[in-house]
Every structure is written in C-alpha cells, then in structure tokens.
Design a protein around this motif. Structure first.
Motif, PDB file in Angstrom:
ATOM      1  N   ASP A 164       0.855  -1.187   0.000  1.00  0.00           N
ATOM      2  CA  ASP A 164       0.000   0.000   0.000  1.00  0.00           C
ATOM      3  C   ASP A 164       0.895   1.242   0.000  1.00  0.00           C
ATOM      4  O   ASP A 164       1.762   1.376   0.868  1.00  0.00           O
ATOM      5  CB  ASP A 164      -0.886  -0.019   1.247  1.00  0.00           C
ATOM      6  N   LEU A 165       0.683   2.136  -0.954  1.00  0.00           N
ATOM      7  CA  LEU A 165       1.610   3.264  -1.091  1.00  0.00           C
ATOM      8  C   LEU A 165       1.376   4.371  -0.064  1.00  0.00           C
ATOM      9  O   LEU A 165       2.186   5.282   0.053  1.00  0.00           O
ATOM     10  CB  LEU A 165       1.575   3.819  -2.512  1.00  0.00           C
ATOM     11  N   ARG A 166       0.280   4.300   0.685  1.00  0.00           N
ATOM     12  CA  ARG A 166       0.074   5.312   1.729  1.00  0.00           C
ATOM     13  C   ARG A 166       0.652   4.856   3.060  1.00  0.00           C
ATOM     14  O   ARG A 166       1.219   5.652   3.792  1.00  0.00           O
ATOM     15  CB  ARG A 166      -1.404   5.662   1.839  1.00  0.00           C
ATOM     16  N   THR A 195      -0.672   8.477 -15.776  1.00  0.00           N
ATOM     17  CA  THR A 195      -1.546   9.499 -15.189  1.00  0.00           C
ATOM     18  C   THR A 195      -2.993   9.288 -15.631  1.00  0.00           C
ATOM     19  O   THR A 195      -3.925   9.316 -14.825  1.00  0.00           O
ATOM     20  CB  THR A 195      -1.092  10.919 -15.614  1.00  0.00           C
ATOM     21  N   SER A 196      -3.190   9.061 -16.940  1.00  0.00           N
ATOM     22  CA  SER A 196      -4.563   8.948 -17.412  1.00  0.00           C
ATOM     23  C   SER A 196      -5.196   7.620 -17.007  1.00  0.00           C
ATOM     24  O   SER A 196      -6.390   7.567 -16.733  1.00  0.00           O
ATOM     25  CB  SER A 196      -4.657   9.193 -18.926  1.00  0.00           C
ATOM     26  N   ILE A 197      -4.395   6.551 -16.939  1.00  0.00           N
ATOM     27  CA  ILE A 197      -4.965   5.269 -16.478  1.00  0.00           C
ATOM     28  C   ILE A 197      -5.453   5.403 -15.033  1.00  0.00           C
ATOM     29  O   ILE A 197      -6.550   4.977 -14.691  1.00  0.00           O
ATOM     30  CB  ILE A 197      -3.934   4.104 -16.588  1.00  0.00           C
ATOM     31  N   ILE A 198      -4.626   6.041 -14.186  1.00  0.00           N
ATOM     32  CA  ILE A 198      -5.011   6.184 -12.780  1.00  0.00           C
ATOM     33  C   ILE A 198      -6.274   7.047 -12.647  1.00  0.00           C
ATOM     34  O   ILE A 198      -7.213   6.696 -11.920  1.00  0.00           O
ATOM     35  CB  ILE A 198      -3.848   6.775 -11.941  1.00  0.00           C
ATOM     36  N   ALA A 199      -6.321   8.134 -13.396  1.00  0.00           N
ATOM     37  CA  ALA A 199      -7.487   9.027 -13.328  1.00  0.00           C
ATOM     38  C   ALA A 199      -8.747   8.273 -13.756  1.00  0.00           C
ATOM     39  O   ALA A 199      -9.796   8.342 -13.102  1.00  0.00           O
ATOM     40  CB  ALA A 199      -7.264  10.249 -14.208  1.00  0.00           C
ATOM     41  N   VAL A 255      -5.970   1.006  -7.832  1.00  0.00           N
ATOM     42  CA  VAL A 255      -4.942   0.882  -8.863  1.00  0.00           C
ATOM     43  C   VAL A 255      -3.645   0.307  -8.283  1.00  0.00           C
ATOM     44  O   VAL A 255      -3.121   0.806  -7.287  1.00  0.00           O
ATOM     45  CB  VAL A 255      -4.615   2.241  -9.511  1.00  0.00           C
ATOM     46  N   VAL A 256      -3.148  -0.750  -8.907  1.00  0.00           N
ATOM     47  CA  VAL A 256      -1.878  -1.360  -8.520  1.00  0.00           C
ATOM     48  C   VAL A 256      -0.897  -1.191  -9.680  1.00  0.00           C
ATOM     49  O   VAL A 256      -1.235  -1.487 -10.822  1.00  0.00           O
ATOM     50  CB  VAL A 256      -2.033  -2.876  -8.241  1.00  0.00           C
ATOM     51  N   ALA A 257       0.297  -0.705  -9.383  1.00  0.00           N
ATOM     52  CA  ALA A 257       1.334  -0.608 -10.420  1.00  0.00           C
ATOM     53  C   ALA A 257       2.198  -1.867 -10.356  1.00  0.00           C
ATOM     54  O   ALA A 257       2.661  -2.250  -9.283  1.00  0.00           O
ATOM     55  CB  ALA A 257       2.186   0.631 -10.205  1.00  0.00           C
ATOM     56  N   CYS A 268      -1.259   6.737  -7.092  1.00  0.00           N
ATOM     57  CA  CYS A 268      -1.455   5.300  -7.276  1.00  0.00           C
ATOM     58  C   CYS A 268      -1.660   4.660  -5.899  1.00  0.00           C
ATOM     59  O   CYS A 268      -1.065   5.089  -4.923  1.00  0.00           O
ATOM     60  CB  CYS A 268      -0.221   4.716  -7.959  1.00  0.00           C
ATOM     61  N   ASP A 269      -2.532   3.660  -5.800  1.00  0.00           N
ATOM     62  CA  ASP A 269      -2.880   3.096  -4.491  1.00  0.00           C
ATOM     63  C   ASP A 269      -1.876   2.070  -3.966  1.00  0.00           C
ATOM     64  O   ASP A 269      -1.507   2.095  -2.802  1.00  0.00           O
ATOM     65  CB  ASP A 269      -4.256   2.434  -4.560  1.00  0.00           C
ATOM     66  N   GLN A 270      -1.493   1.138  -4.829  1.00  0.00           N
ATOM     67  CA  GLN A 270      -0.634   0.034  -4.396  1.00  0.00           C
ATOM     68  C   GLN A 270       0.416  -0.262  -5.462  1.00  0.00           C
ATOM     69  O   GLN A 270       0.257   0.123  -6.612  1.00  0.00           O
ATOM     70  CB  GLN A 270      -1.483  -1.232  -4.166  1.00  0.00           C
TER      71      GLN A 270
END
Ligand code: C2E
Ligand code: MG
Ligand code: MG
Ligand code: MG
Length: 271
Positions: free
Chosen positions: A49-51, A220-224, A233-235, A252-254
């Motif tokens: 988790d990126l947060r 950017t556009s995929i996440i939006a 969204v997972v990268a 991005c979330d994860q």
C-alpha cells in the motif's frame, strides 16, 4: 540458384520447426507429469500500500522447475497448458495451495490478502465457482481476502463468455482484478460493465516512469480513469525508487515489483 537457396532455407526452417515442436511436445508431457506428481508450486510476491508502506496482499505465481531444463517460465508453460485441459488442473492446484498457505499465515497474524491469476479457459469450466467456494470453505479464508486476476487481453477476447462466471464469482464475494492493463483495447464502458475492484497497470508503462514523459502521461490517465470508476490501482513491476516516487505523486494506491520484493517461496517470505 534461387531454387537451391529456397530449398536449403526450407530445410533450415524445417529442422528448426521440428526441434521447437519436439521441445514443446516433450515439455507438455513433462508438465502433465509434474502436475500429477505435485511438482508445481507457488511463489509469493508482496503488494504494498503506497500510503502506509505496508504489505497488504501477496500475489501467488506458479513455478515449475523442470528436472532437466531447470526453471521454466509461466509465460511459456501457461499458454501451453491453456491449449489443453491442463490449465484447469494447474488452476485448481494453485487455488488449493495458495488459499491454504495464506489462510494459515493469517491465522498467525499476518494480515494479507491473496491474489491469484485466472486464465479465461478456467472461466469456461463449470466447476470453477464450486472449486473456489470449496477452497474458501475448507481454509476459512474470507471471500473478500481473495482477488482473482484476469489479463485485459484475455478478458476482451472472451468478454461475453466471461460475464456470467464473473457475476457468479462476484456473488461469492471474491474480488476481481484486470491484469496487465494497457496492453489490451478495453474501453471505459466495458471496464465499468465488468464491475471489477482492481486495475493493475502493466509493467511496460511503469518501467518508463521518471524517464519518459509519454509513460508518465499514460500512467496518469490510467489512474485518473480507474479512480473515476472507483477501482483500486496497482502498479506492476516497480524496480526503482524513482518509479515509486512518481507513482506516489500520481496517487497510485498500491504497487508490486522487485523494488519491494521478488516472488519467493512462502517459507522465505515468512520465515
Ligand atoms: P502477471 O500476473 O502479470 O505477474 C507479474 C509478473 O511480473 C510475474 O512474472 C512477476 O514475477 C513479474 N514481476 C514482478 N515484479 C517485477 C519487476 O519488478 N520486474 C520484472 N522484470 N518483473 C516483475 P511470472 O511469475 O514470470 O509470471 C508471468 C505471468 O504468468 C503472470 O503475469 C501471469 O499472467 C502468468 N501466471 C503466473 N502464475 C499463474 C497461474 O497460477 N495461473 C495463470 N493462469 N497464470 C499465471
Ligand atoms: Mg497477475
Ligand atoms: Mg500483470
Ligand atoms: Mg504482467
């Protein structure tokens, strides 16, 4: 002259083609054998988790060590299995092994969800939903802790077929993810109709982050777009600090990738 050249070229291709076919036939036989003997196993890769910077899930990835050829990549043996009934055996094996493993770890206090990959050939199989239900029941893994990943290209190819099974899976309460996103040709409308939970951005776009303005614009556009329809969204394939920084800045979330950890056997990931 042209004739002899054409002929020798033909023979060259003939020999090469025959060798490729032979390796493939042998591998297919060996794979069948490996499934029967329980020689396939799952490696686990953390999803962070990126947060919070915490590992919130693991992806189970199938591994096969061939007695002669050594490790064979799933990108080679999965398509092979998909061309026969083997994919359903493989799928059932991964499902049983990984749900058992992750349920046991959760019982030990390691609070992670499980992600596994599904081939659309498995969505064809009438017993899939029952097999998943049985795996959840016998391990005690909550349905909401299981996420099934299906690649975008497979989903788009077999969209009609996939619909009904996906609805049944959703009714079980399991999560659904679209994998390798960006490599297929789905529209926002199609994505919305599939009612997924998660979108995984393909590694090919993540690789260019911090270096290519195009990659950044695409991500950017995929996440939006994903956030607009409430998808997590997972990268995939994060390898550098720089890529991670960009992904965080883009909300991005994860993320998942060698930067956080390579896929490993369970006893190495959780000693
Ligand atoms: P995938 O589901 O998109 O899995 C991610 C792949 O990227 C994995 O390759 C993983 O090892 C690799 N990877 C993760 N992080 C990085 C990174 O930072 N850099 C690089 N270069 N690679 C990274 P793997 O394990 O070889 O699997 C390849 C594909 O095979 C998977 O792609 C999935 O589509 C398929 N697969 C694997 N296991 C199964 C399975 O049990 N069932 C099905 N149907 N397909 C599977
Ligand atoms: Mg996957
Ligand atoms: Mg993927
Ligand atoms: Mg991929």
């Amino acid at each position: 002259q042209a004739k002899t050249l054409g002929r020798s070229r033909y023979e060259f291709f003939n020999v090469e083609l025959r060798m490729r076919l032979q390796r493939r036939l042998r591998l297919e036989q060996d794979l069948r054998d490996a499934v029967r003997r329980g020689r396939l196993w799952a490696a686990y890769q953390p999803v962070v988790d990126l947060r919070t910077n915490e590992t919130v899930a693991v992806e189970g990835l199938l591994r096969w060590t061939h007695p002669v050829h050594g490790p064979v990549s799933p990108t080679e043996f999965i398509p092979m299995a998909e061309e026969s009934d083997l994919i359903n055996l493989l799928g059932a094996h991964v499902l049983r092994e990984t749900t058992k493993e992750v349920a046991a770890r959760r019982a030990d206090g390691i609070d992670v969800d499980l992600k596994i990959n599904l081939s659309t050939r498995q969505l064809d199989d009438a017993s899939l939903v029952l097999a998943i239900e049985a795996a959840l029941a016998s391990t005690g893994l909550p349905p909401s802790a299981l996420c099934l990943e299906i690649t975008e290209s497979a989903l788009m190819r077999d969209a009609a077929l996939a619909g009904e099974t996906l609805a049944a899976l959703r009714n079980l309460g399991v999560r659904l993810a679209i994998d390798d996103f960006g490599t297929g040709y789905s529209s926002l409308a199609q994505l919305h109709k599939l009612t997924l939970d998660t979108l995984k951005i393909d590694r090919s776009f993540v690789t260019g982050l911090g270096e290519s303005a195009d990659a950044e614009a695409i991500v950017t556009s995929i996440i939006a777009m994903a956030h607009a329809v409430n998808l997590t969204v997972v990268a995939e394939g994060v390898e550098t600090e720089k890529q991670l920084e960009v992904l965080k800045a883009l909300d991005c979330d994860q993320a998942q990738g060698y930067y956080f950890g390579k896929p490993q056997p369970a006893h190495k990931l959780w000693p």
